[in-house]
Design a protein around this motif. Structure first.
Motif, PDB file in Angstrom:
ATOM      1  N   ILE A  52      39.330  26.063  43.079  1.00  0.00           N
ATOM      2  CA  ILE A  52      39.381  26.411  44.451  1.00  0.00           C
ATOM      3  C   ILE A  52      39.998  27.974  44.519  1.00  0.00           C
ATOM      4  CG2 ILE A  52      40.345  26.209  46.708  1.00  0.00           C
ATOM      5  CD1 ILE A  52      40.633  22.950  46.121  1.00  0.00           C
ATOM      6  N   LEU A  53      41.095  28.197  43.925  1.00  0.00           N
ATOM      7  CA  LEU A  53      41.710  29.609  44.312  1.00  0.00           C
ATOM      8  C   LEU A  53      41.008  30.547  43.246  1.00  0.00           C
ATOM      9  CD1 LEU A  53      45.561  28.912  44.127  1.00  0.00           C
ATOM     10  CD2 LEU A  53      43.841  28.882  46.027  1.00  0.00           C
ATOM     11  N   GLY A  54      40.221  30.297  42.352  1.00  0.00           N
ATOM     12  CA  GLY A  54      39.535  31.095  41.512  1.00  0.00           C
ATOM     13  C   GLY A  54      38.249  31.895  42.317  1.00  0.00           C
ATOM     14  N   ARG A  55      37.950  31.283  43.325  1.00  0.00           N
ATOM     15  CA  ARG A  55      37.079  31.961  44.235  1.00  0.00           C
ATOM     16  C   ARG A  55      37.718  33.129  45.268  1.00  0.00           C
ATOM     17  NH1 ARG A  55      33.032  26.893  46.150  1.00  0.00           N
ATOM     18  NH2 ARG A  55      32.503  26.310  44.260  1.00  0.00           N
ATOM     19  N   GLN A  56      38.918  33.018  45.194  1.00  0.00           N
ATOM     20  CA  GLN A  56      39.586  33.778  46.069  1.00  0.00           C
ATOM     21  C   GLN A  56      39.980  35.169  45.248  1.00  0.00           C
ATOM     22  OE1 GLN A  56      40.207  33.278  49.302  1.00  0.00           O
ATOM     23  NE2 GLN A  56      39.171  31.323  48.932  1.00  0.00           N
ATOM     24  N   ARG A  57      39.688  36.278  45.664  1.00  0.00           N
ATOM     25  CA  ARG A  57      39.849  37.629  45.073  1.00  0.00           C
ATOM     26  C   ARG A  57      41.359  38.037  45.360  1.00  0.00           C
ATOM     27  NH1 ARG A  57      35.701  40.321  43.389  1.00  0.00           N
ATOM     28  NH2 ARG A  57      33.526  39.599  43.692  1.00  0.00           N
ATOM     29  N   ALA A  58      42.282  37.672  46.295  1.00  0.00           N
ATOM     30  CA  ALA A  58      43.606  37.932  46.555  1.00  0.00           C
ATOM     31  C   ALA A  58      44.023  36.766  47.418  1.00  0.00           C
ATOM     32  CB  ALA A  58      43.427  39.265  47.600  1.00  0.00           C
ATOM     33  N   GLY A  59      45.510  37.099  47.310  1.00  0.00           N
ATOM     34  CA  GLY A  59      46.308  35.828  48.169  1.00  0.00           C
ATOM     35  C   GLY A  59      46.554  34.808  47.045  1.00  0.00           C
ATOM     36  N   ARG A  60      46.186  34.928  45.841  1.00  0.00           N
ATOM     37  CA  ARG A  60      46.193  33.362  45.198  1.00  0.00           C
ATOM     38  C   ARG A  60      47.575  33.076  45.100  1.00  0.00           C
ATOM     39  NH1 ARG A  60      42.521  35.350  40.186  1.00  0.00           N
ATOM     40  NH2 ARG A  60      40.474  35.253  41.232  1.00  0.00           N
ATOM     41  N   GLY A  61      48.642  33.924  45.036  1.00  0.00           N
ATOM     42  CA  GLY A  61      49.982  33.430  44.898  1.00  0.00           C
ATOM     43  C   GLY A  61      50.581  32.794  45.973  1.00  0.00           C
TER      44      GLY A  61
END
Length: 442
Positions: free
Chosen positions: A120-129
């Motif tokens: 899921i988070l792999g699709r996010q470029r920022a803010g994964r943390g």
């Protein structure tokens, strides 16, 4: 994406509620069944040994099958079954096979849930943390809420009842997991000739991967090759979106091993230390644990936000330093009101390590290898737990609680120095790459 994120977060929240109601007083329950401190350590060692094997096995299985949901359901179902049976055993000897079942099921759930969140988070470029922090923070909140009331439940009933409530929570989580939808697949799932064909494929792939990891580790120790334990199989699209210098895998695994070692040693007997030596009641022990766990909700989000800005390795090192402060506090100031402050610092220390390590594990390789990395991460932690539970129980039996905690303080400080050095080396490589990159012309 939003639907799955919410579902997986809710499932994790409920699962940690099930853990929170039994976790703080788990060793007290085991002790009530006739176990010595060494036996408590042995039970934890058995659990961790099974986790070492099955964490990587389930990781390879989920990568080969390119499905996570099946392993999520499998883990939750057997965790619930294990909890309800545990509540009826007459003697601690019966806990050995049950802990094996628990370890196998927990490994299936843990690998699948982390890989799913990574997808899921792999699709996010920022803010994964901070997103990972929010996901994991809700889990800690669930643990904290139930840990707070666990003492009241035990006083009103018995040490067995929390395990029955835990089973109920796990079955609710299982029902929610039925509604999780698989994300788009990185590749078409393979077809197998029945369960036997699938198991043969997974076992063969696991053995081959472990053999390759050992070979690569040997080469790294001889200063040959890249020094990476897992070949990078990311797609061209994933490489294009990745940072110029990928984080090394080894520091993540070493951090997981060291953290699990000291955490396993100290917290396998923490409730006994607080109850038997410091003199706190069972209710207060569970509430002190609840305080730290509940504060992890905002701390996880804060730690995730900080790791997005400072980097994963510096955040891991910072978390290790905070753990050293906590352990020293347990030795020199375990009484009121200082224990409250120590538990607040503990919530930050736990959050700093957990969030940074979880995001690290999802970023270091691509989707096709995310299960393997999750398995390696969990296996390294299980090896650390084996060492910690064995060493911690033995030191406590021979030299006492404070000597054991002091030994773990020295180990975690050494880990902080190692991670700080790894962070400095990574920054140096990044500067070299940036200096060698051509300056764009305007």
């Amino acid at each position: 994406m939003k639907r799955n994120y919410a579902l997986i977060t809710a499932i994790s929240f409920i699962l940690f509620m099930s853990r929170g109601i039994i976790g703080p007083l788990g060793s007290v329950y085991t002790r009530s069944l006739g176990a010595s401190y060494i036996a408590i350590g042995a039970l934890s060692t058995v659990t961790s040994l099974m986790s070492v094997v099955f964490a990587y096995f389930w990781g390879r299985a989920s990568d080969i099958l390119q499905r996570r949901k099946s392993f999520l359901l499998l883990g939750l179902a057997f965790l619930g079954l294990d909890a309800i049976i545990t509540s009826f055993v007459p003697n601690y000897i019966y806990l050995f096979p049950l802990r094996i079942l628990d370890a196998i099921a927990q490994a299936a759930y843990g690998v699948a849930s982390l890989a799913l969140m990574g997808d899921i988070l792999g699709r996010q470029r920022a803010g994964r943390g901070w997103r990972m922090g929010a996901y994991r923070g809700f889990s800690s909140l669930g643990f904290g809420v139930m840990a707070f009331i666990a003492g009241y439940i035990v006083e009103a009933t018995s040490l067995r009842v929390p395990y029955r409530i835990s089973a109920l929570f796990l079955f609710v989580a299982f029902i929610l997991a039925l509604y999780v939808q698989e994300e788009g697949q990185a590749q078409q799932a393979k077809a197998f000739q029945g369960v036997g064909g699938f198991l043969r494929e997974v076992i063969s792939a696991t053995v081959a991967a472990v053999r390759d990891a050992i070979t690569r580790l040997g080469a790294a120790l001889r200063h040959e090759g890249t020094g990476e334990m897992l070949a990078d199989e990311r797609t061209a699209e994933e490489l294009a979106e990745a940072p110029k210098v990928t984080l090394p895998l080894a520091p993540l695994l070493i951090a997981s091993l060291l953290w699990s070692l000291v955490f396993g040693a100290v917290y396998a007997l923490w409730a006994n230390y607080m109850h038997e030596e410091i003199g706190y009641s069972e209710r207060l022990v569970s509430q002190l644990w609840s305080l730290a766990s509940s504060l992890e909700f905002p701390m996880m989000i804060l730690a995730g936000w900080l790791s997005d800005r400072t980097g994963r390795l510096p955040m891991l090192s910072m978390g290790f330093v905070a753990w050293a402060v906590v352990f020293m506090g347990y030795i020199v100031a375990p009484t009121m009101p200082w224990i409250i402050l120590i538990q607040v610092v503990r919530s930050f220390a736990f959050s700093a390590f957990t969030v940074a390590a979880m995001v690290y594990a999802t970023e270091v390789r691509g989707k096709s290898q995310r299960g393997q990395v999750s398995g390696l991460y969990n296996s390294a932690g299980s090896i650390g737990s084996i060492l910690g539970n064995t060493i911690g129980g033995a030191i406590t039996q021979v030299a006492g609680f404070r000597t054991m905690i002091g030994s773990m303080t020295a180990i975690i400080l050494g880990g902080a120095l190692y991670l700080a050095r790894a962070a400095w080396q990574h920054r140096a490589r990044l500067r070299q790459v940036e200096a060698a990159s051509p300056v764009p012309q305007h």
